[in-house]
Design a protein around this motif. Structure first.
Motif, PDB file in Angstrom:
ATOM      1  N   HIS C  18       0.830  -1.205   0.000  1.00 32.57           N
ATOM      2  CA  HIS C  18       0.000   0.000   0.000  1.00 32.57           C
ATOM      3  C   HIS C  18       0.871   1.266   0.000  1.00 32.57           C
ATOM      4  CE1 HIS C  18      -4.424   0.646   1.095  1.00 32.57           C
ATOM      5  NE2 HIS C  18      -3.987   1.730   0.511  1.00 32.57           N
ATOM      6  N   ILE C  22       1.264   4.510  -2.562  1.00 31.36           N
ATOM      7  CA  ILE C  22       1.213   5.921  -2.159  1.00 31.36           C
ATOM      8  C   ILE C  22       2.432   6.663  -2.724  1.00 31.36           C
ATOM      9  CG2 ILE C  22       1.385   7.480  -0.172  1.00 31.36           C
ATOM     10  CD1 ILE C  22      -0.328   5.421   1.390  1.00 31.36           C
ATOM     11  N   ASP C  34      -6.877  12.260  -2.711  1.00 28.50           N
ATOM     12  CA  ASP C  34      -6.784  10.836  -3.079  1.00 28.50           C
ATOM     13  C   ASP C  34      -5.616  10.168  -2.351  1.00 28.50           C
ATOM     14  OD1 ASP C  34      -8.988  11.014  -4.724  1.00 28.50           O
ATOM     15  OD2 ASP C  34      -7.809  11.608  -6.470  1.00 28.50           O
ATOM     16  N   ARG C  37      -6.696   9.622   1.337  1.00 29.06           N
ATOM     17  CA  ARG C  37      -7.569   8.457   1.540  1.00 29.06           C
ATOM     18  C   ARG C  37      -6.724   7.187   1.686  1.00 29.06           C
ATOM     19  NH1 ARG C  37     -12.747  10.524   0.297  1.00 29.06           N
ATOM     20  NH2 ARG C  37     -12.714  11.863  -1.519  1.00 29.06           N
ATOM     21  N   GLN C  38      -5.624   7.118   0.931  1.00 33.63           N
ATOM     22  CA  GLN C  38      -4.757   5.932   1.019  1.00 33.63           C
ATOM     23  C   GLN C  38      -3.956   5.918   2.316  1.00 33.63           C
ATOM     24  OE1 GLN C  38      -5.272   3.583  -1.179  1.00 33.63           O
ATOM     25  NE2 GLN C  38      -6.741   5.010  -2.066  1.00 33.63           N
TER      26      GLN C  38
END
Lengths: 88, 88, 88, 88
Positions: C18, C22, C34, C37-38
């Motif tokens: 993840h 990013i 955006d 949110r990650q």
């Protein structure tokens, strides 16, 4: 304040009532874990109240403040609020 | 309850007084950000109260419960408290 | 470590993957919201990992430590963990 | 993205390096509490990164978006971010 006043006062009533119940549990020496479950519920209720106040502020004061030329101060306050909200 | 009762009640008094001040600010339509600064202070005070209750529980009920054979239930409660405390 | 090692490593893989996503978004100058949110999703994944580690610790080291006479140190550590977990 | 790209990438590097250290501790079966202290440090580092991204967004996209007539969508996003940030 921009949030709905009746809604905010209703939530404050709920929180105060809940705290009164916690005081009674403490005075009667109830089990710590049962008291803690209630304090966590109060904390969640305060977070919900904060969310309501923030939403009112974002929809009301923020666009108004920016439109009337106070943008910089309004934005600086939002940065502070974000950090306060997260205990940072 | 294992935490010091006078200390817990003193903190509850402080939180209730603080909430009374917030109610007055709401009724008088004060600026949202000033109200929010107070609600964040109340949230921090409740977190401090929780910390005190948890510490009393850990030093008192937890070793007692484990010594008297209720270890499994005591541990299960601690897992729940940890998740409740973190809104998880 | 008491938690299931394969489960913990699987979660670490997920978090690292993840974060790589990013990094790519940052390098490609994606929209801040955006990216945020990650990062919130990564934070939640780390909190879940913590929860797993705490649960393993509570079910394993805590009863063992108390049974073998190290209760005081074990309890003191739990108080510290609780406060660390809540940024207090 | 409005935050300083080099600063954001530096923080991502730090977080990834820290996670690599945690993976090593897990593989070597280190003590749960020592691993947890590291995961809490990573969580704090991610919160700091979020703070940086939010600040960039508030100083950049928010006034620009409101000035160019997208105020409503921008404000709605801020409400969502606030709630996401607090796990609400």
């Amino acid at each position: 304040m921009q949030a709905n006043k009746q809604d905010v006062l209703k939530r404050l009533n709920y929180i105060e009532g809940h705290l009164g119940g916690i005081r009674k549990m403490v005075e009667e020496d109830k089990y710590c874990v049962d008291i803690l479950r209630q304090t966590y519920a109060v904390r969640k209720a305060i977070e919900k109240l904060e969310s309501l106040l923030v939403e009112g502020h974002l929809h009301g004061c923020v666009p108004e403040g920016i439109a009337s030329g106070n943008g910089e101060a309004i934005i600086e306050e939002l940065v502070q609020l974000y950090n306060l909200a997260g205990n940072r």
